[in-house]
Design a protein around this motif. Structure first.
Motif, PDB file in Angstrom:
ATOM      1  N   ALA A   5      46.123  21.030  59.560  1.00 40.86           N
ATOM      2  CA  ALA A   5      46.824  22.508  58.988  1.00 40.86           C
ATOM      3  C   ALA A   5      47.396  23.252  60.469  1.00 40.86           C
ATOM      4  CB  ALA A   5      45.666  23.388  58.274  1.00 40.86           C
ATOM      5  N   VAL A   6      46.622  23.142  61.550  1.00 41.73           N
ATOM      6  CA  VAL A   6      47.262  23.548  62.628  1.00 41.73           C
ATOM      7  C   VAL A   6      48.548  22.887  63.267  1.00 41.73           C
ATOM      8  CG1 VAL A   6      46.493  24.309  64.991  1.00 41.73           C
ATOM      9  CG2 VAL A   6      44.655  24.457  63.402  1.00 41.73           C
ATOM     10  N   GLU A  38      45.638  29.263  58.281  1.00 44.31           N
ATOM     11  CA  GLU A  38      45.233  28.000  57.551  1.00 44.31           C
ATOM     12  C   GLU A  38      44.834  28.573  56.260  1.00 44.31           C
ATOM     13  OE1 GLU A  38      44.499  28.643  60.574  1.00 44.31           O
ATOM     14  OE2 GLU A  38      43.631  27.186  61.689  1.00 44.31           O
ATOM     15  N   THR A  39      44.725  27.989  55.224  1.00 51.15           N
ATOM     16  CA  THR A  39      44.358  28.508  53.975  1.00 51.15           C
ATOM     17  C   THR A  39      42.894  28.601  53.726  1.00 51.15           C
ATOM     18  OG1 THR A  39      44.288  26.204  52.909  1.00 51.15           O
ATOM     19  CG2 THR A  39      46.244  27.649  52.522  1.00 51.15           C
ATOM     20  N   GLU A  48      49.658  26.297  56.214  1.00 49.98           N
ATOM     21  CA  GLU A  48      50.013  24.870  55.792  1.00 49.98           C
ATOM     22  C   GLU A  48      50.616  24.420  54.581  1.00 49.98           C
ATOM     23  OE1 GLU A  48      47.004  25.980  55.792  1.00 49.98           O
ATOM     24  OE2 GLU A  48      45.607  24.657  54.580  1.00 49.98           O
ATOM     25  N   VAL A  49      50.405  25.499  53.722  1.00 45.46           N
ATOM     26  CA  VAL A  49      51.024  25.048  52.197  1.00 45.46           C
ATOM     27  C   VAL A  49      52.679  25.899  52.237  1.00 45.46           C
ATOM     28  CG1 VAL A  49      49.015  24.643  51.037  1.00 45.46           C
ATOM     29  CG2 VAL A  49      49.644  26.804  51.089  1.00 45.46           C
ATOM     30  N   GLY A  50      52.973  26.542  53.564  1.00 47.60           N
ATOM     31  CA  GLY A  50      54.297  27.014  53.281  1.00 47.60           C
ATOM     32  C   GLY A  50      54.179  28.547  54.127  1.00 47.60           C
ATOM     33  N   VAL A  51      55.524  28.935  54.166  1.00 47.39           N
ATOM     34  CA  VAL A  51      55.372  30.253  54.830  1.00 47.39           C
ATOM     35  C   VAL A  51      55.758  31.355  53.781  1.00 47.39           C
ATOM     36  CG1 VAL A  51      56.838  31.784  56.301  1.00 47.39           C
ATOM     37  CG2 VAL A  51      56.642  29.336  56.965  1.00 47.39           C
ATOM     38  N   ILE A  52      54.761  31.988  53.813  1.00 50.09           N
ATOM     39  CA  ILE A  52      54.691  33.071  52.429  1.00 50.09           C
ATOM     40  C   ILE A  52      54.691  34.615  52.715  1.00 50.09           C
ATOM     41  CG2 ILE A  52      53.745  31.333  50.977  1.00 50.09           C
ATOM     42  CD1 ILE A  52      51.034  32.826  51.453  1.00 50.09           C
ATOM     43  N   VAL A 110      47.469  32.058  46.483  1.00 53.71           N
ATOM     44  CA  VAL A 110      46.751  30.961  47.717  1.00 53.71           C
ATOM     45  C   VAL A 110      45.226  30.933  47.172  1.00 53.71           C
ATOM     46  CG1 VAL A 110      46.327  30.485  50.085  1.00 53.71           C
ATOM     47  CG2 VAL A 110      48.308  31.379  49.296  1.00 53.71           C
ATOM     48  N   ILE A 111      44.675  32.217  47.224  1.00 55.18           N
ATOM     49  CA  ILE A 111      43.004  31.937  46.957  1.00 55.18           C
ATOM     50  C   ILE A 111      42.933  31.326  45.703  1.00 55.18           C
ATOM     51  CG2 ILE A 111      41.149  33.450  46.461  1.00 55.18           C
ATOM     52  CD1 ILE A 111      42.514  35.604  48.490  1.00 55.18           C
TER      53      ILE A 111
END
Ligand code: RUB
Length: 310
Positions: A103-104, A227-228, A282-286, A294-295
């Motif tokens: 993720a990093v 990271e998520t 890591e799942v996108g720029v939000i 996300v949660i």
């Protein structure tokens, strides 16, 4: 290192930074499972539960620690034998550590796209995720430079300028109170995260909220690298994030002060979502306002409320 050693290294900040704390806790639980020599699955489960609590109590603010131990213990209650329990915990820990490190790297790649040749970036404290963005942009051939804050009282900024200099990134160290003065010469801010709340607020090193306000005042984009597993399912069920206050002696030797003067040493603060341009995950720029999605996506609505007994 065993669980007690990891927990006391986290307390003493020899292991620090939300990502590393999380990976070290997962590794410590794996170690606890593997060193168990008995054949009583209930006894091993009890030992792991005690270890989990010891780790979670070592530092209160970064949700990454809690998420890491939850992920490592997932499914442990269903194991029928010591071998099975050991395998579940070990493979969960390996998966968490691998996913967290990847993720990093991904955040580095996504965030680097927000930088252009000739830009000057400001960062605060010492965040592996934020530095991944800067180092990736530099490795991609961009000519960028960095203003890094000292980050009193622990001066993690010294780690940041060492890391960046080793990577060949030109950088300038400033004291924390120079952040607004320096903002006029900055094109973007990248910081890390200890916790992202369900309303999109960021909890990070003390002074982050001042930096966000100064950035907003100067129309400088303020980007958060998270990271998520830095997102907090606990805040979704109404919990407030505990802001750690550390020993006064970290600020100044109390003997140097007149009698009766108190010292406070809060080490994190909260930045409201309206000051945050983007969360780089890591799942996108939000948007910070997408934190709820996300949660729910990462932790699941049911497990959020099932895991709340602590
Ligand atoms: C460290 C800090 C970092 C985040 C993110 O505080 O606030 O910005 O933990 O770091 P401390 P990373 O030094 O008190 O632990 O991106 O490395 O997870």
């Amino acid at each position: 290192m065993n669980v007690d050693e990891v927990a006391s290294s986290i307390k003493r900040m020899e292991i620090r930074g939300a990502g590393l704390i999380a990976r070290s806790a997962a590794e410590a639980l794996k170690h606890a499972a593997q060193e168990y020599r008995g054949d009583d699955v209930a006894a091993l489960r009890q030992k792991l539960e005690k270890s989990r609590r010891t780790l979670v109590e070592s530092r209160p603010t970064a949700i990454s620690l809690w998420n890491a131990v939850q992920a490592t213990m997932r499914g442990a209650q269903d194991a029928a034998s010591v071998e099975e329990l050991r395998d579940i915990v070990s493979s969960n820990a390996d998966r968490f550590i691998e996913r967290s490190s990847r993720a990093v790297e991904t955040i580095g790649k996504f965030g680097a796209k927000r930088l252009k040749d000739g830009m000057r970036v400001m960062t605060h404290c010492n965040s592996k995720a934020a530095l991944s963005v800067i180092k990736t942009a530099h490795a991609n051939g961009l000519d960028i430079e960095v203003y890094a804050t000292e980050s009193r009282p622990w001066r993690q900024g010294l780690l940041t300028v060492k890391d960046l200099s080793d990577a060949g990134v030109p950088c300038t160290l400033i004291i924390d109170s120079a952040m607004r003065w320096a903002m006029k010469d900055v094109d973007a801010v990248f910081v890390g995260a200890d916790t992202i709340c369900s309303n999109g607020a960021l909890i990070n090193k003390i002074g982050t909220s001042q930096m966000a306000m100064a950035a907003s005042d100067s129309r400088v984009p303020f980007m958060v690298c998270a990271e998520t597993y830095k997102f907090s399912p606990r805040t979704l069920s109404g919990e407030m994030v505990e802001i750690e206050e550390r020993d006064a002696s970290e600020v100044v030797d109390p003997n140097l002060l007149p009698p009766g003067v108190r010292i406070r040493n809060p080490v994190f603060d909260a930045t409201p979502p309206e000051y945050i341009d983007s969360l780089i995950t890591e799942v996108g720029v939000i948007s910070p306002y997408a934190a709820y999605e996300v949660i729910v996506r990462e932790f699941g609505q049911t497990s959020i409320f099932e895991d709340m007994e602590d």
